[in-house]
Design a protein around this motif. Sequence first.
Motif, PDB file in Angstrom:
ATOM      1  N   ASN A 197       0.829  -1.217   0.000  1.00 47.46           N
ATOM      2  CA  ASN A 197       0.000   0.000   0.000  1.00 47.46           C
ATOM      3  C   ASN A 197       0.856   1.256   0.000  1.00 47.46           C
ATOM      4  O   ASN A 197       1.034   1.878   1.037  1.00 47.46           O
ATOM      5  CB  ASN A 197      -0.904   0.026   1.232  1.00 47.46           C
ATOM      6  CG  ASN A 197      -2.015  -0.985   1.133  1.00 47.46           C
ATOM      7  OD1 ASN A 197      -2.747  -1.019   0.147  1.00 47.46           O
ATOM      8  ND2 ASN A 197      -2.117  -1.833   2.128  1.00 47.46           N
ATOM      9  N   PRO A 198       1.395   1.625  -1.145  1.00 47.68           N
ATOM     10  CA  PRO A 198       2.341   2.744  -1.148  1.00 47.68           C
ATOM     11  C   PRO A 198       1.709   4.119  -0.920  1.00 47.68           C
ATOM     12  O   PRO A 198       2.234   4.914  -0.165  1.00 47.68           O
ATOM     13  CB  PRO A 198       3.000   2.664  -2.525  1.00 47.68           C
ATOM     14  CG  PRO A 198       2.014   1.941  -3.375  1.00 47.68           C
ATOM     15  CD  PRO A 198       1.251   1.024  -2.475  1.00 47.68           C
ATOM     16  N   ALA A 199       0.582   4.411  -1.556  1.00 48.01           N
ATOM     17  CA  ALA A 199       0.057   5.781  -1.539  1.00 48.01           C
ATOM     18  C   ALA A 199      -0.509   6.150  -0.168  1.00 48.01           C
ATOM     19  O   ALA A 199      -1.094   5.320   0.516  1.00 48.01           O
ATOM     20  CB  ALA A 199      -1.017   5.944  -2.603  1.00 48.01           C
ATOM     21  N   ALA A 200      -0.306   7.393   0.224  1.00 46.31           N
ATOM     22  CA  ALA A 200      -0.879   7.872   1.476  1.00 46.31           C
ATOM     23  C   ALA A 200      -2.394   7.928   1.330  1.00 46.31           C
ATOM     24  O   ALA A 200      -2.897   8.410   0.322  1.00 46.31           O
ATOM     25  CB  ALA A 200      -0.329   9.242   1.824  1.00 46.31           C
ATOM     26  N   PRO A 201      -3.119   7.423   2.329  1.00 49.03           N
ATOM     27  CA  PRO A 201      -4.577   7.362   2.205  1.00 49.03           C
ATOM     28  C   PRO A 201      -5.236   8.744   2.140  1.00 49.03           C
ATOM     29  O   PRO A 201      -6.169   8.949   1.366  1.00 49.03           O
ATOM     30  CB  PRO A 201      -5.005   6.607   3.458  1.00 49.03           C
ATOM     31  CG  PRO A 201      -3.846   6.667   4.395  1.00 49.03           C
ATOM     32  CD  PRO A 201      -2.619   6.838   3.564  1.00 49.03           C
ATOM     33  N   GLU A 202      -4.745   9.695   2.925  1.00 48.38           N
ATOM     34  CA  GLU A 202      -5.379  11.017   2.980  1.00 48.38           C
ATOM     35  C   GLU A 202      -4.329  12.097   3.109  1.00 48.38           C
ATOM     36  O   GLU A 202      -3.340  11.910   3.815  1.00 48.38           O
ATOM     37  CB  GLU A 202      -6.313  11.111   4.191  1.00 48.38           C
ATOM     38  CG  GLU A 202      -7.747  10.746   3.900  1.00 48.38           C
ATOM     39  CD  GLU A 202      -8.602  10.879   5.153  1.00 48.38           C
ATOM     40  OE1 GLU A 202      -9.722  11.389   5.040  1.00 48.38           O
ATOM     41  OE2 GLU A 202      -8.153  10.492   6.238  1.00 48.38           O
ATOM     42  N   ARG A 207      -3.985  13.148  15.687  1.00 55.14           N
ATOM     43  CA  ARG A 207      -3.674  11.737  15.951  1.00 55.14           C
ATOM     44  C   ARG A 207      -3.490  10.954  14.658  1.00 55.14           C
ATOM     45  O   ARG A 207      -2.853   9.910  14.643  1.00 55.14           O
ATOM     46  CB  ARG A 207      -4.776  11.103  16.798  1.00 55.14           C
ATOM     47  CG  ARG A 207      -4.754  11.565  18.241  1.00 55.14           C
ATOM     48  CD  ARG A 207      -5.900  10.953  19.005  1.00 55.14           C
ATOM     49  NE  ARG A 207      -5.787   9.498  19.049  1.00 55.14           N
ATOM     50  CZ  ARG A 207      -5.223   8.828  20.053  1.00 55.14           C
ATOM     51  NH1 ARG A 207      -4.757   9.474  21.082  1.00 55.14           N
ATOM     52  NH2 ARG A 207      -5.161   7.518  20.032  1.00 55.14           N
ATOM     53  N   LYS A 208      -4.090  11.429  13.567  1.00 53.12           N
ATOM     54  CA  LYS A 208      -3.873  10.766  12.270  1.00 53.12           C
ATOM     55  C   LYS A 208      -2.527  11.167  11.693  1.00 53.12           C
ATOM     56  O   LYS A 208      -1.995  10.487  10.823  1.00 53.12           O
ATOM     57  CB  LYS A 208      -4.977  11.155  11.297  1.00 53.12           C
ATOM     58  CG  LYS A 208      -6.326  10.597  11.689  1.00 53.12           C
ATOM     59  CD  LYS A 208      -7.238  10.554  10.478  1.00 53.12           C
ATOM     60  CE  LYS A 208      -8.063   9.272  10.503  1.00 53.12           C
ATOM     61  NZ  LYS A 208      -8.495   8.859   9.191  1.00 53.12           N
ATOM     62  N   LEU A 209      -2.000  12.295  12.155  1.00 52.36           N
ATOM     63  CA  LEU A 209      -0.684  12.741  11.699  1.00 52.36           C
ATOM     64  C   LEU A 209       0.340  12.330  12.766  1.00 52.36           C
ATOM     65  O   LEU A 209       0.108  11.382  13.482  1.00 52.36           O
ATOM     66  CB  LEU A 209      -0.715  14.242  11.421  1.00 52.36           C
ATOM     67  CG  LEU A 209      -1.656  14.537  10.230  1.00 52.36           C
ATOM     68  CD1 LEU A 209      -2.074  15.985  10.214  1.00 52.36           C
ATOM     69  CD2 LEU A 209      -0.982  14.147   8.926  1.00 52.36           C
ATOM     70  N   ALA A 210       1.474  13.026  12.840  1.00 52.77           N
ATOM     71  CA  ALA A 210       2.536  12.514  13.705  1.00 52.77           C
ATOM     72  C   ALA A 210       3.246  13.608  14.503  1.00 52.77           C
ATOM     73  O   ALA A 210       4.400  13.910  14.242  1.00 52.77           O
ATOM     74  CB  ALA A 210       3.541  11.743  12.849  1.00 52.77           C
ATOM     75  N   PRO A 258      -2.842  15.672   4.556  1.00 52.10           N
ATOM     76  CA  PRO A 258      -3.031  16.380   5.821  1.00 52.10           C
ATOM     77  C   PRO A 258      -4.116  17.457   5.733  1.00 52.10           C
ATOM     78  O   PRO A 258      -4.887  17.636   6.676  1.00 52.10           O
ATOM     79  CB  PRO A 258      -1.663  17.013   6.083  1.00 52.10           C
ATOM     80  CG  PRO A 258      -0.700  16.161   5.345  1.00 52.10           C
ATOM     81  CD  PRO A 258      -1.426  15.626   4.154  1.00 52.10           C
ATOM     82  N   ILE A 304      -7.389  15.819   6.181  1.00 52.64           N
ATOM     83  CA  ILE A 304      -7.569  15.356   7.560  1.00 52.64           C
ATOM     84  C   ILE A 304      -7.932  16.534   8.469  1.00 52.64           C
ATOM     85  O   ILE A 304      -8.906  16.473   9.223  1.00 52.64           O
ATOM     86  CB  ILE A 304      -6.282  14.666   8.065  1.00 52.64           C
ATOM     87  CG1 ILE A 304      -5.995  13.425   7.225  1.00 52.64           C
ATOM     88  CG2 ILE A 304      -6.400  14.312   9.538  1.00 52.64           C
ATOM     89  CD1 ILE A 304      -4.639  12.795   7.485  1.00 52.64           C
TER      90      ILE A 304
END
Lengths: 211, 182
Positions: free
Chosen positions: A13-18, A148-151, A20, A23
């Motif tokens: 699963n290379p591509a980022a789902p969403e 929380r979805k980010l870092a 920033p 989000i």
Amino acid sequence: MKTDALIARLAENPAAPEQPQTIFAKGVMTGGFVALALTMMALGPRHDILTAVSTWQYWAKFVYPLTLAIAGFLALERLARPGAAPGWRGWAIALPPVLIVLLAANQWMTAPESIHLHLFYGHSWRLCPFLIVLVSAPVFAGTVWALRKLAPTRPVLAGAAAGLFAGAAGAWIYAFSCNESALVFVSVWYTAGIAAMTVLGAATGRWLLRW
Amino acid sequence: MRNPQETAESELKALMLLALNGDGVAYHRLLKALTPHLRGYFSRRLNGAAEAEDLVQETLIAIHTKRASFDPALPFTAWLYAIARYKMIDHFRKAGIRKTLPLEEAETVVADYDSEAAEAARDVGELLQRLPKAKRELLEKVKLEGLSTAEAAAATGLSESAVKVTIHRSLKALTKLIGGQP
């Protein structure tokens, strides 16, 4: 599991789902709409809104929290990414409070002494910071969800930025309902509510923003 | 000429950008290529190889789940090491290791510690103890302290050729002790 096997599985699963932006938009918009709906249902819009729009103080009350929210968001967006520093965005946060304090000081000094107490306390100083914290709560929840979805690698600082942003956005929403118009009042009690949210965000960031 | 770090940066970043656009082959290559970087980072800072490998895997998973947080306008390696660092601090916290130093400094304190080299030095020291004193001292002077044969000869009062012969025989004896063929 062997590291190579793990890599092979992750690589499926290379591509980022969403992105920033997506989000943040989802979290902040949802929180904002909930906050606005609650404010209008529980407090209602200010009754003298039609006459108040003609005074510039009325607009200052909106511009202050709005610019603070924007500055807070810019810093927050950096803090959500590892290896990125807020830089000048951190300093930009200081600008709106400094401006409102200057305007308030001017109002204080040019006003007759008999109304000083009224400029400071208005009629809702006990409730105002408290209500700002309440209105901010849904915005804060949405912002934390997005973070929380980010870092965020600095959770306390990121929590403080999230609190500041949510507090300022909440104050802006609350301004539609609040019928205080003294700049002195806004500079003290709005700032108190936003500061309380910032402290709350810093205190909870360590736990809420762990990943 | 670009230094190796810059090369690593531009190559890894190029792979990352391809990966974010949905290129699975590039993503596989990227994860493969950065694993040695992570292994080096963690094995220099942690004691056990298994512990380091656990963190390598944890960091790989974090890179994967948090890949949206990478900003293409910023360096890839800064992003990578910020995640690795966060995972290491998280690991220390979970393990209940309380450092009296701030973690920024603790990192530099443990950075120089290389358990493999330390063990090897200890083993050599033990083996040297088993050689006769005169041979051992001569070997230490020439092979460890870096004296030339002429200097060693002057220091011990032996002739230069005697020094060479003794060194040769000592090394042979050491090899035998280790168990290798002379």
